[in-house]
Write a protein that holds these residues in place. Structure first.
Motif, mmCIF file in Angstrom:
data_model
loop_
_atom_site.group_PDB
_atom_site.id
_atom_site.type_symbol
_atom_site.label_atom_id
_atom_site.label_comp_id
_atom_site.label_asym_id
_atom_site.label_seq_id
_atom_site.Cartn_x
_atom_site.Cartn_y
_atom_site.Cartn_z
ATOM 1 N N VAL A 30 -2.005 1.819 -11.241
ATOM 2 C CA VAL A 30 -2.758 3.012 -10.826
ATOM 3 C C VAL A 30 -2.150 3.656 -9.576
ATOM 4 C CG1 VAL A 30 -4.481 1.890 -9.331
ATOM 5 C CG2 VAL A 30 -5.138 3.887 -10.668
ATOM 6 N N PHE A 31 -1.415 2.887 -8.783
ATOM 7 C CA PHE A 31 -0.819 3.409 -7.548
ATOM 8 C C PHE A 31 0.529 4.104 -7.784
ATOM 9 C CE2 PHE A 31 -3.158 -0.424 -5.844
ATOM 10 C CZ PHE A 31 -4.151 0.302 -5.189
ATOM 11 N N ALA A 32 1.289 3.606 -8.761
ATOM 12 C CA ALA A 32 2.693 4.019 -8.927
ATOM 13 C C ALA A 32 2.928 5.532 -8.933
ATOM 14 C CB ALA A 32 3.280 3.377 -10.179
ATOM 15 N N PRO A 33 2.087 6.342 -9.616
ATOM 16 C CA PRO A 33 2.387 7.789 -9.618
ATOM 17 C C PRO A 33 2.244 8.440 -8.241
ATOM 18 C CG PRO A 33 0.836 7.213 -11.371
ATOM 19 C CD PRO A 33 0.940 6.018 -10.475
ATOM 20 N N TYR A 34 1.538 7.801 -7.320
ATOM 21 C CA TYR A 34 1.213 8.457 -6.046
ATOM 22 C C TYR A 34 1.871 7.776 -4.839
ATOM 23 C CZ TYR A 34 -2.279 9.683 -9.471
ATOM 24 O OH TYR A 34 -2.888 10.067 -10.632
ATOM 25 N N PHE A 35 2.345 6.568 -5.016
ATOM 26 C CA PHE A 35 2.951 5.828 -3.900
ATOM 27 C C PHE A 35 4.348 5.355 -4.279
ATOM 28 C CE2 PHE A 35 -1.679 5.350 -3.314
ATOM 29 C CZ PHE A 35 -1.808 5.830 -2.030
ATOM 30 N N PRO A 36 5.310 6.300 -4.258
ATOM 31 C CA PRO A 36 6.677 5.920 -4.668
ATOM 32 C C PRO A 36 7.314 4.939 -3.678
ATOM 33 C CG PRO A 36 6.635 8.162 -3.807
ATOM 34 C CD PRO A 36 5.208 7.716 -3.895
ATOM 35 N N ALA A 37 8.278 4.201 -4.184
ATOM 36 C CA ALA A 37 8.922 3.139 -3.394
ATOM 37 C C ALA A 37 9.570 3.662 -2.116
ATOM 38 C CB ALA A 37 9.971 2.439 -4.259
ATOM 39 N N ASP A 38 9.979 4.953 -2.139
ATOM 40 C CA ASP A 38 10.692 5.481 -0.970
ATOM 41 C C ASP A 38 9.751 6.015 0.123
ATOM 42 O OD1 ASP A 38 9.848 7.600 -2.482
ATOM 43 O OD2 ASP A 38 11.745 8.703 -2.429
ATOM 44 N N GLU A 39 8.436 5.806 -0.065
ATOM 45 C CA GLU A 39 7.488 6.216 0.991
ATOM 46 C C GLU A 39 6.580 5.036 1.358
ATOM 47 O OE1 GLU A 39 5.574 10.198 0.629
ATOM 48 O OE2 GLU A 39 6.682 10.330 -1.228
ATOM 49 N N PRO A 40 7.165 3.967 1.901
ATOM 50 C CA PRO A 40 6.360 2.753 2.134
ATOM 51 C C PRO A 40 5.215 2.937 3.127
ATOM 52 C CG PRO A 40 8.533 2.561 3.155
ATOM 53 C CD PRO A 40 8.561 3.785 2.305
ATOM 54 N N HIS A 41 5.397 3.816 4.142
ATOM 55 C CA HIS A 41 4.350 3.984 5.163
ATOM 56 C C HIS A 41 3.097 4.641 4.598
ATOM 57 C CE1 HIS A 41 6.617 2.445 8.447
ATOM 58 N NE2 HIS A 41 7.642 3.214 8.143
ATOM 59 N N LYS A 42 3.302 5.476 3.576
ATOM 60 C CA LYS A 42 2.170 6.179 2.956
ATOM 61 C C LYS A 42 1.126 5.167 2.472
ATOM 62 C CE LYS A 42 1.419 9.652 -0.661
ATOM 63 N NZ LYS A 42 2.039 10.339 -1.806
ATOM 64 N N PHE A 43 1.577 4.119 1.812
ATOM 65 C CA PHE A 43 0.624 3.128 1.326
ATOM 66 C C PHE A 43 0.203 2.151 2.417
ATOM 67 C CE2 PHE A 43 -0.837 -0.774 -0.683
ATOM 68 C CZ PHE A 43 -1.845 -0.247 -1.480
ATOM 69 N N ALA A 44 1.099 1.840 3.341
ATOM 70 C CA ALA A 44 0.788 0.838 4.376
ATOM 71 C C ALA A 44 -0.456 1.241 5.164
ATOM 72 C CB ALA A 44 1.984 0.663 5.303
ATOM 73 N N ASN A 45 -0.534 2.512 5.562
ATOM 74 C CA ASN A 45 -1.703 2.972 6.322
ATOM 75 C C ASN A 45 -2.967 2.962 5.465
ATOM 76 O OD1 ASN A 45 -0.182 3.307 8.583
ATOM 77 N ND2 ASN A 45 -0.031 5.534 8.472
ATOM 78 N N VAL A 46 -2.825 3.377 4.209
ATOM 79 C CA VAL A 46 -3.977 3.387 3.288
ATOM 80 C C VAL A 46 -4.515 1.963 3.107
ATOM 81 C CG1 VAL A 46 -4.587 3.701 0.843
ATOM 82 C CG2 VAL A 46 -3.354 5.503 2.072
ATOM 83 N N HIS A 47 -3.609 1.017 2.951
ATOM 84 C CA HIS A 47 -3.992 -0.379 2.760
ATOM 85 C C HIS A 47 -4.674 -0.925 4.011
ATOM 86 C CE1 HIS A 47 -4.028 -4.448 1.466
ATOM 87 N NE2 HIS A 47 -3.033 -4.846 2.231
ATOM 88 N N LYS A 48 -4.139 -0.548 5.164
ATOM 89 C CA LYS A 48 -4.673 -1.043 6.432
ATOM 90 C C LYS A 48 -6.101 -0.523 6.675
ATOM 91 C CE LYS A 48 -3.265 -1.603 11.246
ATOM 92 N NZ LYS A 48 -2.365 -1.186 12.314
ATOM 93 N N VAL A 49 -6.333 0.730 6.307
ATOM 94 C CA VAL A 49 -7.631 1.350 6.599
ATOM 95 C C VAL A 49 -8.653 1.089 5.491
ATOM 96 C CG1 VAL A 49 -8.810 3.562 6.993
ATOM 97 C CG2 VAL A 49 -6.615 3.099 8.106
ATOM 98 N N PHE A 50 -8.257 1.309 4.246
ATOM 99 C CA PHE A 50 -9.227 1.204 3.141
ATOM 100 C C PHE A 50 -9.124 -0.115 2.366
ATOM 101 C CE2 PHE A 50 -8.727 5.784 3.772
ATOM 102 C CZ PHE A 50 -10.039 6.205 3.771
ATOM 103 N N GLY A 51 -7.951 -0.704 2.368
ATOM 104 C CA GLY A 51 -7.748 -1.898 1.548
ATOM 105 C C GLY A 51 -7.332 -1.507 0.140
#
Lengths: 134, 134
Positions: A30-51
């Protein structure tokens, strides 16, 4: 999440979410279309805040055509919370509300000035009924 | 979280967070001052959107005097996300930004009208140098 054994995308790279979570990135991720491998920080912050599991659930609960917008707003909120851990994007709401209050006050003043000028103009026409431009 | 064996508050009731998480509410519970037992929905939405462990970490990372404001903004964001799962409180930011754009346009118009009136007034003084009120 169903594991089909086939990786998402042409590069066979796991998406940024699966890479961070150290798991296989299935074609149905479900994440792959929106969190490409070349933008690691995009997901890191989301994971840190929302899980990751909360965001997974939020996205699964939405129809596919709304998930892009949901991810954009979630990323925006997460980045705002990382920048400002006390107020997050509510700080932006407060700032915008203050800007609105200031603009409304400026507008009320300008509109009052317009009314004043119109009344002065009307009064001068009454006071100078025979005045004509030279 | 350190378990002191002594419950928070005078009623011996666990706070809304510990009640939802079905755990003992220690005196040192980071949630207890902000999520009283009589407001269960306040924590339920926060837990659903951010997850208890993320919020626990966010609060622990802040000095005590900033935690109340942080909880208020987190509760606001969580409620906004529950109401609008696609845009959350970013929807409010977008609406406020549109209001600002509209107000700025209205203000520019009103200010242009003021300038127009001032120029007309100045022109009429030049064109009617001998006009006096009757």
């Amino acid at each position: 999440m169903r594991e089909s054994g086939k990786k998402f995308g042409a590069t066979n790279s796991p998406c940024a979410a699966c890479k961070l979570l150290r798991r296989k990135c299935a074609e149905s991720c479900v994440f792959a279309p929106y969190f490409p491998a070349d933008e690691p920080h995009k997901f890191a912050n989301v994971h840190k805040v929302f899980g990751a599991s909360n965001v997974n659930k939020m996205l699964q609960d939405l129809p596919v055509h709304q998930r892009g917008d949901a991810v954009s707003s979630i990323v925006y909120e997460a980045n705002a919370r990382i920048r400002d851990p006390v107020y997050g994007c509510v700080g932006a709401i407060s700032t915008l509300q203050q800007q609105i209050d200031a603009l409304q006050a400026q507008l009320a003043l300008a509109q009052a000035e317009v009314v004043h000028h119109k009344m002065s103009q009307a009064a001068s026409i009454i006071l100078l009924p025979h005045a004509k431009p030279t």
